[in-house]
Design a protein around this motif. Structure first.
Motif, short mmCIF file in Angstrom:
data_model
loop_
_atom_site.label_atom_id
_atom_site.label_comp_id
_atom_site.label_asym_id
_atom_site.label_seq_id
_atom_site.Cartn_x
_atom_site.Cartn_y
_atom_site.Cartn_z
N PHE A 124 0.86 -1.25 0.02
CA PHE A 124 -0.12 -0.07 -0.10
C PHE A 124 0.75 1.36 0.01
O PHE A 124 1.09 1.79 0.97
N GLY A 125 1.31 1.68 -1.11
CA GLY A 125 2.11 2.87 -1.32
C GLY A 125 3.47 2.84 -0.48
O GLY A 125 3.85 4.07 -0.20
N HIS A 126 3.90 1.59 -0.23
CA HIS A 126 5.08 1.64 0.79
C HIS A 126 6.23 1.05 -0.26
O HIS A 126 5.87 0.27 -1.37
N GLU A 127 7.48 1.16 0.20
CA GLU A 127 8.65 0.92 -0.30
C GLU A 127 8.54 -0.95 -0.29
O GLU A 127 8.18 -1.35 0.67
N PRO A 128 8.72 -1.42 -1.45
CA PRO A 128 8.62 -3.03 -1.60
C PRO A 128 9.65 -3.37 -0.75
O PRO A 128 10.77 -3.06 -0.45
N PRO A 129 9.48 -4.67 -0.18
CA PRO A 129 10.27 -5.39 0.67
C PRO A 129 11.44 -5.98 -0.05
O PRO A 129 11.50 -6.13 -1.32
N LEU A 130 12.64 -5.95 0.46
CA LEU A 130 13.78 -6.55 0.06
C LEU A 130 14.19 -8.00 0.60
O LEU A 130 13.54 -8.28 1.47
N VAL A 131 14.25 -8.85 -0.52
CA VAL A 131 14.49 -10.14 -0.16
C VAL A 131 16.07 -10.38 0.12
O VAL A 131 16.92 -10.09 -1.08
N VAL A 132 16.30 -10.74 1.30
CA VAL A 132 17.89 -11.03 1.45
C VAL A 132 18.14 -12.26 1.89
O VAL A 132 17.71 -12.97 2.70
N GLY A 133 19.02 -12.83 0.80
CA GLY A 133 19.54 -14.28 0.86
C GLY A 133 21.12 -14.25 1.20
O GLY A 133 21.56 -13.33 0.98
N PRO A 134 21.60 -15.48 1.39
CA PRO A 134 22.97 -15.62 1.59
C PRO A 134 23.90 -15.28 0.65
O PRO A 134 24.89 -14.84 0.67
N GLY A 135 23.38 -15.20 -0.47
CA GLY A 135 24.13 -14.98 -1.71
C GLY A 135 23.34 -13.72 -2.69
O GLY A 135 24.13 -13.18 -3.55
N SER A 136 22.36 -13.19 -2.34
CA SER A 136 22.01 -12.01 -3.24
C SER A 136 20.89 -10.99 -2.25
O SER A 136 20.33 -11.55 -1.38
N VAL A 137 20.71 -10.09 -2.82
CA VAL A 137 19.71 -9.05 -2.44
C VAL A 137 18.80 -8.47 -3.56
O VAL A 137 19.50 -8.13 -4.61
N ARG A 138 17.49 -8.56 -3.50
CA ARG A 138 16.46 -8.29 -4.41
C ARG A 138 15.34 -7.62 -3.92
O ARG A 138 15.12 -7.79 -2.73
N VAL A 163 23.03 -3.22 1.98
CA VAL A 163 22.90 -4.64 2.24
C VAL A 163 23.56 -5.67 1.50
O VAL A 163 24.02 -6.79 1.75
N ALA A 164 23.50 -5.44 0.32
CA ALA A 164 23.98 -6.48 -0.92
C ALA A 164 25.70 -6.56 -0.69
O ALA A 164 26.08 -7.57 -0.48
N ARG A 165 26.30 -5.41 -0.43
CA ARG A 165 27.79 -5.47 -0.23
C ARG A 165 28.07 -6.42 1.21
O ARG A 165 28.95 -7.07 1.33
N ALA A 166 27.19 -5.95 2.29
CA ALA A 166 27.53 -6.70 3.50
C ALA A 166 27.32 -8.19 3.47
O ALA A 166 28.07 -8.95 4.22
N VAL A 167 26.15 -8.58 2.46
CA VAL A 167 25.99 -9.96 2.64
C VAL A 167 26.69 -10.72 1.72
O VAL A 167 27.35 -11.77 2.08
N THR A 168 27.47 -10.03 0.85
CA THR A 168 28.56 -10.56 -0.11
C THR A 168 29.62 -11.01 0.74
O THR A 168 30.43 -11.98 0.67
N ARG A 169 29.88 -10.03 1.88
CA ARG A 169 31.12 -10.11 2.64
C ARG A 169 30.73 -11.27 3.84
O ARG A 169 31.81 -12.06 4.16
N ASP A 170 29.73 -11.23 4.22
CA ASP A 170 29.10 -12.19 5.19
C ASP A 170 27.80 -12.74 5.11
O ASP A 170 26.77 -12.05 5.31
N PRO A 171 27.60 -13.96 4.57
CA PRO A 171 26.12 -14.67 4.08
C PRO A 171 25.34 -14.39 5.29
O PRO A 171 24.14 -14.65 5.32
N GLY A 172 25.93 -14.75 6.56
CA GLY A 172 25.26 -14.91 7.75
C GLY A 172 24.32 -13.76 8.11
O GLY A 172 23.30 -13.81 9.03
N LEU A 173 24.54 -12.55 7.56
CA LEU A 173 23.85 -11.38 7.74
C LEU A 173 22.55 -11.41 7.55
O LEU A 173 21.48 -10.67 7.65
N ALA A 174 21.88 -12.54 6.56
CA ALA A 174 20.76 -12.46 6.18
C ALA A 174 19.88 -13.15 7.21
O ALA A 174 18.50 -13.03 7.38
N GLU A 175 20.22 -13.49 8.36
CA GLU A 175 19.65 -13.79 9.57
C GLU A 175 18.99 -12.57 10.13
O GLU A 175 19.45 -11.56 10.22
N PRO A 176 17.67 -12.58 10.38
CA PRO A 176 16.77 -11.29 10.71
C PRO A 176 17.23 -10.62 12.09
O PRO A 176 17.32 -9.39 11.84
#
Length: 400
Positions: free
Chosen positions: A270-284, A341-354
């Motif tokens: 509803f007029g909000h910024e769409p969620p980011l999908v953060v995985g161990p190897g990618s961000v979209r 977030v993408a740069r940080a996840v590339t360095r540390d895939p565990g960052l995808a943990e909530p």
């Protein structure tokens, strides 16, 4: 800060004793040392006056001592330093009868200065105590809206962080919640336009509707429609009361984790910024076309569209409010959340943990803005949990 299900139930209360400790601005290893500066000043003035001769006397400068104490000590501490200043002045000024004495006029100056300093300190302490009380009221209001969430609630692992702006003491309308039910678990994250108790009231109204509809309605479309209807009815209510906030609206993200499917997510924006999908190897970013904010449905009466999208088991959905996306640095540049977030996840895939993810967003936002937040800032991360053996918890319910 609020993170995950921890930290919700530990709030300081502005009791009298607690407030008095906070007035001691100078502390070393947990002990108040606010009395040190005025005491040192008193000693320095007395010693310096001892080494001055003739008609040049500085003992009357001792009137500064209770003034300094009034700024950093409590009322009783200031009163003690006022009395010490008067006593020290009398003792030092009359210690050498044959020398020049400042006499009665300066004695009156030191006495009146001490009394005024004590009164000023009482006014300051009263104002600070009231500010502490109002801050705790705001914390209580926010805690009522952002209710504590059990860990692993509704089959979801989650973490949330909320930061108040530094300007003013008005609370805002950021909100989030998780509601499990027989048709799966639903998540709502949003931001009510404006600030103050009106925004908090609107957020509370939307959350109440979400908790009811999210549990009992089988279709996420119906939940979305119920939210829109409740927003409009609340605006009619505020209009009937004659409030000036009748045009208030809310942006939000509504997520559904169906009980019958463990690899998909349903989304309404509803007029909000769409969620980011953060995985161990990618961000979209979720490829969703958002509807208008809640409360503006009359501008586009088309039916609400629910997007059903694939979501891997190790992917986390990150939803933030505009306090994050609109955070600016000293040069006016916005915070580039997805890139960071993408740069940080590339360095540390565990960052995808909530939990780690929202902590990263919090620190990144504060660092980028230099700690100068101008709006309520909320980040909420959620992903499915897996039962032992990789099975989904039955009915989407939580494992506690």
């Amino acid at each position: 800060m609020r993170q995950g299900s921890r930290g919700h139930d530990r709030y300081s209360r502005a009791g009298r004793g607690d407030a008095v400790h906070r007035y001691e601005l100078l502390r070393v290893r947990g002990r108040g040392v606010a009395w040190v500066p005025p005491l040192l000043l008193l000693v320095v003035i007395a010693v310096a006056d001892y080494h001055t001769g003739g008609e040049f006397r500085i003992i009357s400068w001792i009137v500064l001592v209770p003034g300094i104490a009034a700024a950093i000590c409590g009322v009783w501490g200031t009163a003690v330093f006022a009395a010490l200043a008067i006593g020290t002045f009398s003792a030092v000024d009359s210690a050498w009868p044959r020398e020049f004495q400042t006499g009665l006029p300066d004695f009156i100056l030191v006495t009146v200065g001490g009394v005024l300093a004590t009164l000023a300190c009482a006014v300051r302490v009263r104002g600070e105590r009231r500010a502490l009380y109002m801050r705790d009221v705001a914390d209580t209001v926010r805690r009522t809206v952002l209710r504590p969430l059990p860990p692993l609630w509704g089959g979801l692992e989650h973490a949330g962080v909320y930061l108040s702006p530094e300007v003013g003491a008005r609370v805002g309308g950021d909100f989030y919640d998780i509601q499990p039910g027989p048709y799966g678990t639903r998540v709502l994250v949003g931001d009510v336009q404006g600030k103050g108790l009106g925004a908090v009231e609107t957020a509370s109204v939307l959350l109440g509707t979400f908790r009811e509809a999210g549990c009992h309605e089988p279709r996420l479309t119906t939940v979305a429609e119920r939210l829109e209807e409740r927003m409009l009815s609340h605006r009619d209510y505020t209009r009937a009361l004659g409030r000036a906030e009748v045009d208030r609206f809310a942006t939000a993200v509504l997520l559904g984790f169906p009980a019958a499917s463990s690899d998909t997510v349903e989304t309404v924006v509803f007029g909000h910024e769409p969620p980011l999908v953060v995985g161990p190897g990618s961000v979209r970013s979720l490829p969703v076309t958002g509807a208008l904010p809640l409360g503006l449905r009359e501008l586009d009466p088309a039916p609400v569209r629910v997007h059903r999208l694939p979501l891997a088991a190790d992917e986390t959905l990150l939803v933030v409010t505009d306090g994050v996306t609109e955070a600016r640095d000293a040069h006016g540049a916005f915070y580039r959340l997805a890139e960071e977030v993408a740069r940080a996840v590339t360095r540390d895939p565990g960052l995808a943990e909530p939990g780690r993810l929202v902590a990263f967003v919090r620190e990144g936002t504060l660092r980028h803005s230099g700690g100068r937040l101008t709006d309520d800032t909320t980040a909420f991360a959620v992903r499915r949990i897996r039962a032992p053996g990789g099975e989904r918890p039955e009915g989407g319910r939580s494992r506690i």
